[in-house]
Design a protein around this motif. Structure first.
Motif, PDB file in Angstrom:
ATOM      1  N   UNK A   1      44.135  35.645  83.378  1.00 50.42           N
ATOM      2  CA  UNK A   1      44.783  36.271  82.276  1.00 50.42           C
ATOM      3  C   UNK A   1      43.613  36.239  81.226  1.00 50.42           C
ATOM      4  N   UNK A   2      43.969  37.057  80.139  1.00 54.31           N
ATOM      5  CA  UNK A   2      43.241  36.928  78.884  1.00 54.31           C
ATOM      6  C   UNK A   2      43.961  37.130  77.764  1.00 54.31           C
ATOM      7  N   UNK A   3      43.827  36.414  76.773  1.00 59.31           N
ATOM      8  CA  UNK A   3      44.588  36.349  75.428  1.00 59.31           C
ATOM      9  C   UNK A   3      43.850  36.778  74.391  1.00 59.31           C
ATOM     10  N   UNK A   4      44.140  37.980  73.618  1.00 60.48           N
ATOM     11  CA  UNK A   4      43.470  38.141  72.517  1.00 60.48           C
ATOM     12  C   UNK A   4      44.301  37.909  71.125  1.00 60.48           C
ATOM     13  N   UNK A   5      43.494  37.417  70.209  1.00 58.85           N
ATOM     14  CA  UNK A   5      44.057  36.844  69.060  1.00 58.85           C
ATOM     15  C   UNK A   5      43.529  37.140  67.568  1.00 58.85           C
ATOM     16  N   UNK A   6      43.937  37.726  67.025  1.00 54.17           N
ATOM     17  CA  UNK A   6      43.375  38.259  65.488  1.00 54.17           C
ATOM     18  C   UNK A   6      43.934  37.318  64.335  1.00 54.17           C
ATOM     19  N   UNK A   7      43.386  36.542  63.837  1.00 55.19           N
ATOM     20  CA  UNK A   7      43.682  35.706  62.748  1.00 55.19           C
ATOM     21  C   UNK A   7      43.864  36.924  61.269  1.00 55.19           C
ATOM     22  N   UNK A   8      44.682  36.067  60.527  1.00 53.21           N
ATOM     23  CA  UNK A   8      44.666  36.834  59.129  1.00 53.21           C
ATOM     24  C   UNK A   8      43.637  37.393  58.591  1.00 53.21           C
ATOM     25  N   UNK A   9      42.503  36.533  58.879  1.00 48.03           N
ATOM     26  CA  UNK A   9      41.378  36.797  57.997  1.00 48.03           C
ATOM     27  C   UNK A   9      40.389  37.874  58.863  1.00 48.03           C
ATOM     28  N   UNK A  10      40.884  38.632  59.975  1.00 56.12           N
ATOM     29  CA  UNK A  10      40.467  39.475  60.926  1.00 56.12           C
ATOM     30  C   UNK A  10      39.451  38.686  62.021  1.00 56.12           C
TER      31      UNK A  10
END
Length: 86
Positions: free
Chosen positions: A29-38
């Motif tokens: 599996x792979x998780x992609x995460x984008x924080x509020x700061x980009x």
């Protein structure tokens, strides 16, 4: 699901750069995460989201490894940066 023979690719057109991530087959599996700061995080995972609950319901594909005392499991993740600038 990650394709076992294909790397995960992040392509930065404005920099003419590609980052390839190669992970051992245990990372299904792979998780992609984008924080509020980009900021972007790409995280290879051995288990699915909610994997422990899926495992307790008998779903073997949850990616949970049950290890005995002193047992271990290892995996490797490699990053390659490719520039198309000549």
């Amino acid at each position: 699901d990650c394709q076992q023979d294909e790397p995960i690719k992040l392509i930065y057109d404005q920099w003419q750069t590609t980052i390839e991530m190669h992970a051992d087959p245990l990372f299904k599996q792979v998780i992609l995460f984008t924080a509020p700061d980009g900021t972007l995080a790409v995280e290879p995972q051995t288990n699915a989201n909610d994997g422990f609950n899926l495992y307790t319901r008998g779903i073997a594909e949850a990616g949970i490894f049950v290890l005995q005392p002193a047992e271990s499991i290892t995996g490797t993740v490699k990053l390659r940066v490719k520039s198309s600038v000549l």
